[in-house]
Write a protein that holds these residues in place. Structure first.
Motif, PDB file in Angstrom:
ATOM      1  N   GLY A  10      -4.184   5.842   1.051  1.00  0.00           N
ATOM      2  CA  GLY A  10      -3.300   6.712   0.284  1.00  0.00           C
ATOM      3  C   GLY A  10      -2.976   8.020   0.972  1.00  0.00           C
ATOM      4  O   GLY A  10      -2.080   8.736   0.531  1.00  0.00           O
ATOM      5  N   GLU A  49       0.643   5.169   6.139  1.00  0.00           N
ATOM      6  CA  GLU A  49       0.998   5.755   4.846  1.00  0.00           C
ATOM      7  C   GLU A  49       2.081   6.831   4.952  1.00  0.00           C
ATOM      8  O   GLU A  49       2.157   7.731   4.108  1.00  0.00           O
ATOM      9  CB  GLU A  49      -0.252   6.360   4.177  1.00  0.00           C
ATOM     10  CG  GLU A  49      -1.402   5.402   3.978  1.00  0.00           C
ATOM     11  CD  GLU A  49      -1.228   4.516   2.751  1.00  0.00           C
ATOM     12  OE1 GLU A  49      -0.262   4.717   1.992  1.00  0.00           O
ATOM     13  OE2 GLU A  49      -2.068   3.619   2.559  1.00  0.00           O
ATOM     14  N   GLU A  81      -4.122   9.749  -7.475  1.00  0.00           N
ATOM     15  CA  GLU A  81      -2.921  10.252  -6.800  1.00  0.00           C
ATOM     16  C   GLU A  81      -2.817  11.768  -6.982  1.00  0.00           C
ATOM     17  O   GLU A  81      -3.152  12.313  -8.036  1.00  0.00           O
ATOM     18  CB  GLU A  81      -1.685   9.573  -7.394  1.00  0.00           C
ATOM     19  CG  GLU A  81      -0.377  10.055  -6.803  1.00  0.00           C
ATOM     20  CD  GLU A  81       0.823   9.414  -7.473  1.00  0.00           C
ATOM     21  OE1 GLU A  81       1.972   9.808  -7.165  1.00  0.00           O
ATOM     22  OE2 GLU A  81       0.615   8.507  -8.321  1.00  0.00           O
ATOM     23  N   ARG A  87      -3.709  12.886  -1.344  1.00  0.00           N
ATOM     24  CA  ARG A  87      -3.510  11.440  -1.480  1.00  0.00           C
ATOM     25  C   ARG A  87      -2.178  11.204  -2.214  1.00  0.00           C
ATOM     26  O   ARG A  87      -1.933  11.770  -3.281  1.00  0.00           O
ATOM     27  CB  ARG A  87      -4.667  10.808  -2.253  1.00  0.00           C
ATOM     28  CG  ARG A  87      -4.481   9.305  -2.487  1.00  0.00           C
ATOM     29  CD  ARG A  87      -5.683   8.651  -3.125  1.00  0.00           C
ATOM     30  NE  ARG A  87      -6.740   8.425  -2.144  1.00  0.00           N
ATOM     31  CZ  ARG A  87      -7.837   9.158  -2.038  1.00  0.00           C
ATOM     32  NH1 ARG A  87      -8.037  10.156  -2.878  1.00  0.00           N
ATOM     33  NH2 ARG A  87      -8.753   8.903  -1.126  1.00  0.00           N
ATOM     34  N   MET A  88      -1.343  10.332  -1.653  1.00  0.00           N
ATOM     35  CA  MET A  88       0.023  10.150  -2.169  1.00  0.00           C
ATOM     36  C   MET A  88       0.147   8.988  -3.149  1.00  0.00           C
ATOM     37  O   MET A  88       1.216   8.773  -3.730  1.00  0.00           O
ATOM     38  CB  MET A  88       0.990   9.946  -1.001  1.00  0.00           C
ATOM     39  CG  MET A  88       1.026  11.132  -0.036  1.00  0.00           C
ATOM     40  SD  MET A  88       2.134  10.883   1.355  1.00  0.00           S
ATOM     41  CE  MET A  88       3.699  10.784   0.539  1.00  0.00           C
ATOM     42  N   ARG A  89      -0.903   8.208  -3.318  1.00  0.00           N
ATOM     43  CA  ARG A  89      -0.855   7.110  -4.300  1.00  0.00           C
ATOM     44  C   ARG A  89      -2.272   6.837  -4.788  1.00  0.00           C
ATOM     45  O   ARG A  89      -3.250   7.151  -4.102  1.00  0.00           O
ATOM     46  CB  ARG A  89      -0.269   5.843  -3.677  1.00  0.00           C
ATOM     47  CG  ARG A  89      -1.077   5.296  -2.509  1.00  0.00           C
ATOM     48  CD  ARG A  89      -0.420   4.053  -1.921  1.00  0.00           C
ATOM     49  NE  ARG A  89      -1.145   3.571  -0.753  1.00  0.00           N
ATOM     50  CZ  ARG A  89      -2.210   2.771  -0.789  1.00  0.00           C
ATOM     51  NH1 ARG A  89      -2.664   2.349  -1.978  1.00  0.00           N
ATOM     52  NH2 ARG A  89      -2.800   2.371   0.330  1.00  0.00           N
ATOM     53  N   GLU A  90      -2.366   6.306  -5.983  1.00  0.00           N
ATOM     54  CA  GLU A  90      -3.677   5.948  -6.515  1.00  0.00           C
ATOM     55  C   GLU A  90      -4.154   4.664  -5.847  1.00  0.00           C
ATOM     56  O   GLU A  90      -3.373   3.736  -5.623  1.00  0.00           O
ATOM     57  CB  GLU A  90      -3.605   5.755  -8.029  1.00  0.00           C
ATOM     58  CG  GLU A  90      -4.963   5.515  -8.668  1.00  0.00           C
ATOM     59  CD  GLU A  90      -4.927   5.640 -10.177  1.00  0.00           C
ATOM     60  OE1 GLU A  90      -5.836   5.100 -10.835  1.00  0.00           O
ATOM     61  OE2 GLU A  90      -3.986   6.288 -10.700  1.00  0.00           O
TER      62      GLU A  90
END
Length: 511
Positions: free
Chosen positions: A116, A52, A162, A144-147
Protein backbone atom coordinates in the motif's frame (compact mmCIF):
# COMPACT_ATOMS: atom_id res chain seq x y z
CA UNK A 1 25.67 -11.94 6.70
CA UNK A 2 22.86 -9.66 5.55
CA UNK A 3 22.17 -6.60 7.72
CA UNK A 4 19.19 -4.25 7.89
CA UNK A 5 19.40 -0.50 8.45
CA UNK A 6 16.58 2.05 8.73
CA UNK A 7 16.73 5.78 7.92
CA UNK A 8 13.76 8.15 8.41
CA UNK A 9 13.72 11.27 6.24
CA UNK A 10 11.95 14.61 6.74
CA UNK A 11 12.97 15.89 3.30
CA UNK A 12 9.92 17.00 1.32
CA UNK A 13 11.86 16.84 -1.98
CA UNK A 14 11.03 13.28 -3.02
CA UNK A 15 12.98 13.65 -6.27
CA UNK A 16 16.20 13.92 -4.23
CA UNK A 17 15.70 10.32 -3.10
CA UNK A 18 15.62 8.97 -6.63
CA UNK A 19 18.53 11.23 -7.61
CA UNK A 20 20.64 9.79 -4.78
CA UNK A 21 19.93 6.26 -5.96
CA UNK A 22 20.72 7.00 -9.62
CA UNK A 23 23.57 9.54 -9.52
CA UNK A 24 26.98 9.51 -7.84
CA UNK A 25 27.32 11.54 -4.63
CA UNK A 26 30.21 12.61 -2.41
CA UNK A 27 30.12 10.24 0.54
CA UNK A 28 30.88 12.99 3.08
CA UNK A 29 29.01 16.08 1.83
CA UNK A 30 26.17 14.24 0.06
CA UNK A 31 26.47 16.56 -2.98
CA UNK A 32 26.08 15.22 -6.50
CA UNK A 33 29.30 14.63 -8.45
CA UNK A 34 29.44 16.41 -11.80
CA UNK A 35 31.27 15.46 -14.98
CA UNK A 36 33.39 17.77 -17.13
CA UNK A 37 30.26 19.26 -18.72
CA UNK A 38 28.76 20.03 -15.30
CA UNK A 39 26.12 17.30 -15.55
CA UNK A 40 25.40 14.81 -12.75
CA UNK A 41 27.36 11.57 -13.12
CA UNK A 42 25.28 8.40 -13.26
CA UNK A 43 26.22 5.49 -11.04
CA UNK A 44 28.20 2.84 -12.89
CA UNK A 45 25.54 0.19 -12.24
CA UNK A 46 22.12 0.00 -10.60
CA UNK A 47 18.69 -1.63 -10.94
CA UNK A 48 15.57 0.38 -10.05
CA UNK A 49 11.83 -0.46 -9.89
CA UNK A 50 8.80 1.26 -8.37
CA UNK A 51 5.82 -0.27 -6.60
CA UNK A 52 2.33 1.08 -5.80
CA UNK A 53 2.95 4.23 -7.86
CA UNK A 54 0.48 3.56 -10.69
CA UNK A 55 1.25 5.64 -13.78
CA UNK A 56 3.12 8.24 -11.74
CA UNK A 57 6.69 8.60 -10.57
CA UNK A 58 7.53 7.88 -6.95
CA UNK A 59 7.78 11.60 -6.11
CA UNK A 60 4.41 12.38 -7.73
CA UNK A 61 2.71 9.44 -6.02
CA UNK A 62 3.96 10.63 -2.61
CA UNK A 63 2.86 14.22 -3.23
CA UNK A 64 -0.61 13.07 -4.33
CA UNK A 65 -0.91 10.96 -1.16
CA UNK A 66 0.08 13.94 1.01
CA UNK A 67 -2.53 16.15 -0.70
CA UNK A 68 -5.28 13.51 -0.59
CA UNK A 69 -4.95 12.79 3.13
CA UNK A 70 -3.75 16.24 4.27
CA UNK A 71 -0.60 14.96 5.92
CA UNK A 72 3.14 15.70 5.89
CA UNK A 73 2.48 19.45 5.86
CA UNK A 74 4.90 20.31 8.68
CA UNK A 75 8.67 20.55 8.44
CA UNK A 76 9.18 18.02 11.23
CA UNK A 77 6.94 15.34 9.68
CA UNK A 78 8.65 12.17 8.48
CA UNK A 79 8.03 12.09 4.75
CA UNK A 80 9.68 8.78 3.83
CA UNK A 81 11.42 5.74 5.26
CA UNK A 82 14.44 3.98 3.80
CA UNK A 83 15.41 0.38 4.62
CA UNK A 84 18.77 -0.93 3.37
CA UNK A 85 19.46 -4.66 3.12
CA UNK A 86 23.21 -5.26 2.73
CA UNK A 87 24.25 -8.78 1.75
CA UNK A 88 27.49 -10.53 2.70
CA UNK A 89 30.31 -9.82 0.17
CA UNK A 90 30.95 -13.58 0.02
CA UNK A 91 27.44 -14.28 -1.28
CA UNK A 92 28.37 -13.28 -4.84
CA UNK A 93 31.17 -15.85 -5.16
CA UNK A 94 29.92 -18.58 -2.83
CA UNK A 95 26.15 -18.48 -3.28
CA UNK A 96 25.66 -17.03 -6.77
CA UNK A 97 24.11 -13.72 -5.65
CA UNK A 98 23.71 -11.28 -8.54
CA UNK A 99 22.21 -7.78 -8.74
CA UNK A 100 19.16 -9.22 -10.50
CA UNK A 101 18.62 -11.81 -7.76
CA UNK A 102 19.12 -9.18 -5.03
CA UNK A 103 16.62 -6.86 -6.77
CA UNK A 104 14.07 -9.67 -6.92
CA UNK A 105 14.57 -10.37 -3.20
CA UNK A 106 14.16 -6.66 -2.45
CA UNK A 107 10.92 -6.43 -4.43
CA UNK A 108 9.55 -9.49 -2.66
CA UNK A 109 10.53 -8.05 0.75
CA UNK A 110 8.87 -4.71 -0.09
CA UNK A 111 5.64 -6.28 -1.36
CA UNK A 112 5.25 -8.45 1.73
CA UNK A 113 6.16 -5.90 4.40
CA UNK A 114 5.14 -2.47 3.00
CA UNK A 115 1.93 -3.10 1.02
CA UNK A 116 0.00 0.00 0.00
CA UNK A 117 2.96 2.38 0.23
CA UNK A 118 4.48 3.96 -2.92
CA UNK A 119 7.98 2.58 -3.03
CA UNK A 120 11.31 2.56 -4.87
CA UNK A 121 13.47 -0.58 -4.84
CA UNK A 122 17.02 -0.01 -6.06
CA UNK A 123 20.03 -2.37 -6.02
CA UNK A 124 23.68 -1.25 -6.05
CA UNK A 125 26.64 -3.60 -6.63
CA UNK A 126 28.91 -2.13 -3.94
CA UNK A 127 28.92 0.11 -0.87
CA UNK A 128 30.83 3.31 -0.16
CA UNK A 129 33.38 1.28 1.82
CA UNK A 130 34.14 -0.78 -1.33
CA UNK A 131 33.77 -4.12 0.45
CA UNK A 132 31.94 -5.64 -2.54
CA UNK A 133 28.61 -6.06 -0.77
CA UNK A 134 25.54 -6.00 -2.98
CA UNK A 135 22.80 -4.03 -1.22
CA UNK A 136 19.18 -3.05 -1.81
CA UNK A 137 17.59 0.32 -0.97
CA UNK A 138 13.85 0.16 -0.24
CA UNK A 139 12.35 3.67 0.03
CA UNK A 140 8.65 4.01 0.90
CA UNK A 141 6.41 7.03 1.16
CA UNK A 142 5.22 7.39 4.74
CA UNK A 143 1.47 7.31 3.86
CA UNK A 144 -0.35 4.09 2.94
CA UNK A 145 -2.56 4.72 -0.12
CA UNK A 146 -4.91 1.74 0.21
CA UNK A 147 -6.17 -0.56 2.92
CA UNK A 148 -4.43 -3.93 2.99
CA UNK A 149 -5.11 -7.33 4.46
CA UNK A 150 -4.19 -7.47 8.12
CA UNK A 151 -1.33 -9.88 8.83
CA UNK A 152 -0.28 -11.45 12.14
CA UNK A 153 2.61 -9.04 12.69
CA UNK A 154 0.34 -5.98 12.31
CA UNK A 155 -0.64 -4.69 15.76
CA UNK A 156 -2.27 -1.25 15.21
CA UNK A 157 -4.62 0.21 12.55
CA UNK A 158 -1.76 2.25 11.11
CA UNK A 159 -0.24 -1.04 9.95
CA UNK A 160 -3.12 -1.81 7.51
CA UNK A 161 -5.53 1.17 7.23
CA UNK A 162 -5.64 3.57 4.27
CA UNK A 163 -4.29 7.07 4.85
CA UNK A 164 -2.24 6.10 7.93
CA UNK A 165 1.47 6.80 8.33
CA UNK A 166 4.11 4.09 8.65
CA UNK A 167 5.97 3.98 11.98
CA UNK A 168 9.28 2.17 12.43
CA UNK A 169 8.97 1.03 16.04
CA UNK A 170 11.18 -1.44 17.90
CA UNK A 171 8.56 -4.12 17.32
CA UNK A 172 8.47 -3.32 13.60
CA UNK A 173 12.26 -3.53 13.33
CA UNK A 174 12.29 -6.86 15.14
CA UNK A 175 9.74 -8.25 12.67
CA UNK A 176 11.72 -6.93 9.68
CA UNK A 177 14.99 -8.41 10.99
CA UNK A 178 13.31 -11.81 11.27
CA UNK A 179 12.03 -11.37 7.70
CA UNK A 180 15.56 -10.60 6.46
CA UNK A 181 16.94 -13.69 8.21
CA UNK A 182 14.24 -15.89 6.67
CA UNK A 183 14.74 -14.23 3.27
CA UNK A 184 18.45 -15.11 3.30
CA UNK A 185 17.81 -18.60 4.59
CA UNK A 186 15.32 -19.27 1.80
CA UNK A 187 17.74 -17.92 -0.83
CA UNK A 188 20.70 -19.90 0.56
CA UNK A 189 22.71 -16.81 1.54
CA UNK A 190 24.98 -16.14 4.49
CA UNK A 191 23.18 -14.81 7.56
CA UNK A 192 23.78 -14.00 11.24
CA UNK A 193 21.40 -13.59 14.17
CA UNK A 194 20.10 -10.01 13.84
CA UNK A 195 18.03 -10.21 17.03
CA UNK A 196 20.76 -10.47 19.66
CA UNK A 197 22.76 -7.35 18.85
CA UNK A 198 26.52 -7.10 18.50
CA UNK A 199 29.38 -7.07 20.95
CA UNK A 200 30.38 -3.58 19.80
CA UNK A 201 27.60 -1.47 18.29
CA UNK A 202 28.52 1.36 15.89
CA UNK A 203 25.80 3.84 14.95
CA UNK A 204 25.48 5.56 11.57
CA UNK A 205 26.69 8.85 13.08
CA UNK A 206 29.74 7.22 14.66
CA UNK A 207 30.60 5.41 11.42
CA UNK A 208 30.71 8.68 9.47
CA UNK A 209 32.57 10.40 12.32
CA UNK A 210 35.23 7.72 11.92
CA UNK A 211 35.43 8.23 8.17
CA UNK A 212 35.69 12.02 8.42
CA UNK A 213 38.18 11.83 11.29
CA UNK A 214 40.37 9.35 9.42
CA UNK A 215 40.37 11.53 6.30
CA UNK A 216 41.38 14.59 8.33
CA UNK A 217 44.08 12.61 10.15
CA UNK A 218 45.48 11.32 6.85
CA UNK A 219 45.78 14.88 5.56
CA UNK A 220 47.53 16.01 8.73
CA UNK A 221 49.94 13.07 8.53
CA UNK A 222 50.69 13.93 4.91
CA UNK A 223 51.64 17.44 6.04
CA UNK A 224 53.89 16.01 8.77
CA UNK A 225 55.51 13.60 6.32
CA UNK A 226 56.28 16.50 3.98
CA UNK A 227 58.25 18.20 6.74
CA UNK A 228 60.03 15.00 7.76
CA UNK A 229 58.11 14.52 11.01
CA UNK A 230 56.73 11.10 12.00
CA UNK A 231 52.95 10.88 12.48
CA UNK A 232 51.80 10.65 16.09
CA UNK A 233 48.70 8.61 15.25
CA UNK A 234 47.73 6.66 12.13
CA UNK A 235 44.26 5.35 13.03
CA UNK A 236 41.52 7.75 14.10
CA UNK A 237 39.45 6.79 17.13
CA UNK A 238 36.15 8.28 18.22
CA UNK A 239 35.38 8.97 21.87
CA UNK A 240 33.37 5.74 21.94
CA UNK A 241 36.23 3.76 20.39
CA UNK A 242 38.59 4.95 23.11
CA UNK A 243 35.98 4.32 25.79
CA UNK A 244 35.40 0.74 24.58
CA UNK A 245 39.13 0.04 24.63
CA UNK A 246 39.58 1.46 28.14
CA UNK A 247 36.59 -0.39 29.58
CA UNK A 248 37.75 -3.67 28.03
CA UNK A 249 41.25 -3.32 29.48
CA UNK A 250 39.82 -2.91 32.99
CA UNK A 251 37.05 -5.48 32.57
CA UNK A 252 39.65 -8.15 31.74
CA UNK A 253 41.31 -7.78 35.18
CA UNK A 254 38.62 -6.64 37.66
CA UNK A 255 36.96 -9.24 39.90
CA UNK A 256 34.04 -7.24 41.36
CA UNK A 257 31.88 -4.29 40.37
CA UNK A 258 33.54 -2.10 43.03
CA UNK A 259 36.97 -3.09 41.74
CA UNK A 260 35.77 -2.44 38.18
CA UNK A 261 34.48 1.08 38.93
CA UNK A 262 37.56 1.96 41.05
CA UNK A 263 39.99 0.88 38.33
CA UNK A 264 38.08 2.84 35.67
CA UNK A 265 38.30 5.99 37.74
CA UNK A 266 41.93 5.56 38.86
CA UNK A 267 43.39 4.48 35.51
CA UNK A 268 41.28 6.42 32.99
CA UNK A 269 39.16 8.92 34.94
CA UNK A 270 35.92 7.24 33.82
CA UNK A 271 32.88 7.36 36.10
CA UNK A 272 30.31 4.56 35.94
CA UNK A 273 26.76 4.60 37.26
CA UNK A 274 23.77 2.29 37.26
CA UNK A 275 20.25 3.52 36.54
CA UNK A 276 17.14 1.40 35.91
CA UNK A 277 19.24 -1.71 35.50
CA UNK A 278 21.48 -0.12 32.83
CA UNK A 279 25.10 1.06 33.02
CA UNK A 280 26.34 4.43 31.80
CA UNK A 281 29.91 5.72 31.51
CA UNK A 282 31.27 9.26 31.75
CA UNK A 283 34.74 9.71 30.18
CA UNK A 284 37.05 12.44 31.40
CA UNK A 285 36.28 15.82 29.81
CA UNK A 286 32.60 15.08 29.10
CA UNK A 287 29.50 16.25 30.95
CA UNK A 288 27.03 13.71 29.55
CA UNK A 289 27.07 9.99 30.30
CA UNK A 290 27.24 7.47 27.43
CA UNK A 291 24.87 4.54 27.82
CA UNK A 292 26.27 1.04 27.59
CA UNK A 293 23.73 0.08 24.91
CA UNK A 294 25.31 2.67 22.59
CA UNK A 295 28.70 0.97 22.99
CA UNK A 296 27.57 -2.63 22.42
CA UNK A 297 26.13 -5.67 24.19
CA UNK A 298 29.57 -6.47 25.64
CA UNK A 299 29.19 -3.49 27.98
CA UNK A 300 25.66 -4.16 29.25
CA UNK A 301 25.22 -4.76 32.96
CA UNK A 302 24.55 -8.50 32.60
CA UNK A 303 27.62 -9.04 30.40
CA UNK A 304 29.85 -6.96 32.67
CA UNK A 305 28.75 -8.82 35.82
CA UNK A 306 29.21 -12.17 34.06
CA UNK A 307 32.75 -11.23 33.05
CA UNK A 308 33.57 -10.05 36.59
CA UNK A 309 32.26 -13.30 38.09
CA UNK A 310 34.31 -15.32 35.62
CA UNK A 311 37.43 -13.35 36.56
CA UNK A 312 36.79 -13.98 40.26
CA UNK A 313 36.37 -17.73 39.72
CA UNK A 314 39.34 -18.08 37.42
CA UNK A 315 42.47 -19.43 39.13
CA UNK A 316 45.79 -19.11 37.36
CA UNK A 317 47.26 -22.51 36.70
CA UNK A 318 50.67 -23.32 35.29
CA UNK A 319 49.90 -25.58 32.37
CA UNK A 320 52.51 -27.08 30.08
CA UNK A 321 52.11 -28.73 26.73
CA UNK A 322 52.99 -32.36 26.57
CA UNK A 323 55.93 -31.78 24.23
CA UNK A 324 57.22 -28.72 26.09
CA UNK A 325 60.49 -29.28 27.92
CA UNK A 326 62.49 -27.16 30.33
CA UNK A 327 66.24 -26.80 30.72
CA UNK A 328 68.50 -28.65 33.10
CA UNK A 329 69.93 -26.55 35.93
CA UNK A 330 73.61 -26.84 36.85
CA UNK A 331 73.37 -28.04 40.45
CA UNK A 332 77.08 -27.52 41.29
CA UNK A 333 77.11 -23.86 40.24
CA UNK A 334 73.90 -23.18 42.16
CA UNK A 335 75.22 -24.81 45.32
CA UNK A 336 78.27 -22.51 45.33
CA UNK A 337 75.82 -19.65 45.94
CA UNK A 338 75.29 -20.93 49.49
CA UNK A 339 71.98 -22.72 48.98
CA UNK A 340 70.89 -25.36 51.50
CA UNK A 341 70.46 -29.10 51.13
CA UNK A 342 66.70 -28.72 50.62
CA UNK A 343 67.30 -26.54 47.59
CA UNK A 344 69.67 -29.23 46.20
CA UNK A 345 66.96 -31.87 46.55
CA UNK A 346 64.50 -29.64 44.72
CA UNK A 347 67.02 -29.09 41.88
CA UNK A 348 67.66 -32.83 41.60
CA UNK A 349 63.93 -33.54 41.38
CA UNK A 350 63.47 -30.76 38.82
CA UNK A 351 66.27 -32.13 36.61
CA UNK A 352 64.82 -35.64 36.72
CA UNK A 353 61.45 -34.30 35.53
CA UNK A 354 63.13 -32.33 32.75
CA UNK A 355 65.09 -35.41 31.59
CA UNK A 356 61.90 -37.47 31.60
CA UNK A 357 60.27 -34.83 29.34
CA UNK A 358 63.37 -34.77 27.13
CA UNK A 359 63.50 -38.55 26.67
CA UNK A 360 59.76 -38.70 25.99
CA UNK A 361 60.02 -35.98 23.32
CA UNK A 362 62.96 -37.66 21.54
CA UNK A 363 61.25 -41.05 21.62
CA UNK A 364 57.98 -39.65 20.23
CA UNK A 365 59.84 -38.00 17.34
CA UNK A 366 62.11 -41.06 16.85
CA UNK A 367 65.25 -38.93 17.37
CA UNK A 368 67.09 -40.95 20.03
CA UNK A 369 70.10 -41.41 17.70
CA UNK A 370 72.51 -38.47 17.92
CA UNK A 371 73.27 -38.33 14.18
CA UNK A 372 69.58 -38.40 13.28
CA UNK A 373 68.93 -35.64 15.84
CA UNK A 374 71.69 -33.45 14.39
CA UNK A 375 70.40 -34.01 10.86
CA UNK A 376 66.88 -33.00 11.90
CA UNK A 377 68.19 -29.86 13.62
CA UNK A 378 70.10 -28.91 10.45
CA UNK A 379 66.95 -29.40 8.34
CA UNK A 380 64.90 -27.23 10.68
CA UNK A 381 67.54 -24.48 10.68
CA UNK A 382 67.44 -24.39 6.87
CA UNK A 383 63.62 -24.32 6.85
CA UNK A 384 63.58 -21.66 9.57
CA UNK A 385 65.96 -19.28 7.75
CA UNK A 386 64.35 -19.85 4.33
CA UNK A 387 60.83 -19.17 5.65
CA UNK A 388 62.06 -16.10 7.55
CA UNK A 389 63.69 -14.70 4.41
CA UNK A 390 60.45 -15.12 2.44
CA UNK A 391 58.42 -13.50 5.23
CA UNK A 392 60.77 -10.48 5.32
CA UNK A 393 60.58 -10.14 1.53
CA UNK A 394 56.77 -10.29 1.57
CA UNK A 395 56.64 -7.74 4.39
CA UNK A 396 58.75 -5.36 2.31
CA UNK A 397 56.48 -5.78 -0.71
CA UNK A 398 53.39 -5.27 1.46
CA UNK A 399 54.91 -2.10 2.91
CA UNK A 400 55.66 -0.77 -0.58
CA UNK A 401 52.12 -1.67 -1.72
CA UNK A 402 50.64 0.12 1.30
CA UNK A 403 52.73 3.23 0.67
CA UNK A 404 51.71 3.31 -2.97
CA UNK A 405 48.00 2.97 -2.12
CA UNK A 406 48.36 5.73 0.47
CA UNK A 407 49.95 8.14 -2.02
CA UNK A 408 47.44 7.26 -4.77
CA UNK A 409 44.56 8.01 -2.39
CA UNK A 410 46.17 11.30 -1.32
CA UNK A 411 46.91 12.25 -4.95
CA UNK A 412 43.40 11.45 -6.14
CA UNK A 413 41.70 13.37 -3.32
CA UNK A 414 43.89 16.48 -3.72
CA UNK A 415 44.38 16.60 -7.50
CA UNK A 416 41.37 18.88 -7.95
CA UNK A 417 42.81 21.39 -5.44
CA UNK A 418 46.14 21.42 -7.28
CA UNK A 419 44.34 22.15 -10.56
CA UNK A 420 42.39 24.99 -8.94
CA UNK A 421 45.69 26.56 -7.84
CA UNK A 422 46.69 27.07 -11.48
CA UNK A 423 43.60 29.21 -12.15
CA UNK A 424 43.39 30.91 -8.75
CA UNK A 425 43.29 34.72 -8.87
CA UNK A 426 45.32 34.94 -5.64
CA UNK A 427 47.68 31.96 -5.71
CA UNK A 428 49.44 32.86 -2.46
CA UNK A 429 46.19 33.08 -0.48
CA UNK A 430 44.89 29.91 -2.12
CA UNK A 431 48.16 28.14 -1.26
CA UNK A 432 47.90 29.18 2.38
CA UNK A 433 44.25 28.14 2.62
CA UNK A 434 44.88 24.68 1.13
CA UNK A 435 48.39 24.07 2.43
CA UNK A 436 47.67 20.57 3.77
CA UNK A 437 46.00 19.34 0.55
CA UNK A 438 48.69 20.80 -1.70
CA UNK A 439 51.46 19.37 0.47
CA UNK A 440 49.90 15.90 0.28
CA UNK A 441 49.56 16.26 -3.51
CA UNK A 442 53.22 17.26 -3.94
CA UNK A 443 54.48 14.52 -1.66
CA UNK A 444 52.52 11.96 -3.66
CA UNK A 445 53.77 13.37 -6.98
CA UNK A 446 57.38 13.27 -5.71
CA UNK A 447 56.90 9.66 -4.63
CA UNK A 448 55.62 8.69 -8.09
CA UNK A 449 58.55 10.46 -9.75
CA UNK A 450 61.11 8.83 -7.46
CA UNK A 451 59.67 5.41 -8.29
CA UNK A 452 59.34 6.09 -12.05
CA UNK A 453 55.55 5.72 -12.02
CA UNK A 454 54.03 7.36 -15.08
CA UNK A 455 50.76 5.43 -14.99
CA UNK A 456 49.08 4.80 -11.65
CA UNK A 457 47.79 1.27 -11.02
CA UNK A 458 44.18 0.63 -10.06
CA UNK A 459 43.50 0.82 -6.29
CA UNK A 460 41.37 -2.34 -6.52
CA UNK A 461 44.24 -4.16 -8.21
CA UNK A 462 46.62 -3.00 -5.48
CA UNK A 463 44.19 -4.12 -2.78
CA UNK A 464 43.92 -7.55 -4.38
CA UNK A 465 47.71 -7.74 -4.63
CA UNK A 466 48.05 -6.76 -0.97
CA UNK A 467 45.55 -9.44 0.06
CA UNK A 468 47.49 -12.04 -1.95
CA UNK A 469 50.79 -10.98 -0.33
CA UNK A 470 49.20 -11.13 3.12
CA UNK A 471 47.91 -14.64 2.40
CA UNK A 472 51.35 -15.81 1.26
CA UNK A 473 52.98 -14.18 4.27
CA UNK A 474 50.59 -15.96 6.64
CA UNK A 475 51.46 -19.31 5.04
CA UNK A 476 55.23 -18.82 5.24
CA UNK A 477 55.01 -17.27 8.69
CA UNK A 478 53.24 -20.41 9.89
CA UNK A 479 56.09 -22.50 8.44
CA UNK A 480 58.64 -20.21 10.11
CA UNK A 481 56.81 -20.41 13.44
CA UNK A 482 56.51 -24.21 13.36
CA UNK A 483 60.19 -24.63 12.43
CA UNK A 484 61.25 -22.19 15.14
CA UNK A 485 59.25 -23.94 17.87
CA UNK A 486 60.46 -27.44 16.96
CA UNK A 487 64.06 -26.21 16.51
CA UNK A 488 64.03 -24.64 19.97
CA UNK A 489 62.68 -27.84 21.55
CA UNK A 490 65.21 -30.11 19.84
CA UNK A 491 68.15 -27.83 20.64
CA UNK A 492 67.02 -27.72 24.26
CA UNK A 493 66.72 -31.52 24.29
CA UNK A 494 70.20 -31.93 22.81
CA UNK A 495 71.63 -29.52 25.39
CA UNK A 496 69.85 -31.36 28.21
CA UNK A 497 71.25 -34.73 27.13
CA UNK A 498 74.80 -33.32 26.94
CA UNK A 499 74.45 -31.61 30.34
CA UNK A 500 73.03 -34.76 31.92
CA UNK A 501 75.94 -36.95 30.83
CA UNK A 502 78.50 -34.31 31.86
CA UNK A 503 77.03 -34.43 35.36
CA UNK A 504 76.87 -38.23 35.38
CA UNK A 505 80.60 -38.72 34.63
CA UNK A 506 81.95 -37.08 37.85
CA UNK A 507 79.29 -38.87 39.87
CA UNK A 508 80.33 -42.25 38.47
CA UNK A 509 84.03 -41.49 39.14
CA UNK A 510 83.19 -40.64 42.76
CA UNK A 511 81.28 -43.91 43.14
Amino acid sequence: MATLKHIASKNSDYTAIEAYLIYQHDEFTGKQLLDEQGKPKLRESYLLDTLECGDFSFATACLLANRKYGKNTQHGDIKSHQYIISFDPRDAADNGLTMEKAQALGLKFCEENFPGHPAIVCTHPDGHNHSGNIHVHIVIGSIRMREVERKPYMQKPRDWCEGMKHSSTAQTMRHLRVEVMELCEGAGLYQIDLLNGSKERVSEAEYWARRRGQLKLDRENAGLAATGQPPKQKKFETVKDTLRKQISSVLYRATSFEDFSDRLMQQHGIAVKESRGQLSFLPAGRTKFIRAKHLGDKFDKAEVLAALNANAERKPKAQFKQDTIGKLIDIQSRMTEGKGIGYKRWLTKHNLKVMAQTVKLLQEKDLTDEDVLNQRIAELETKYHDALAVVKDLEGRMKANNELRYHIAAYTSTKNVAQQLKTAKRPAAFEEQHRAELTAYRVAAAYFKANNLTKLPSPKKLEAEYAQLASEKAKFYEQYKEAKEELFKLKTAKQNVASFFREEEPAQQER
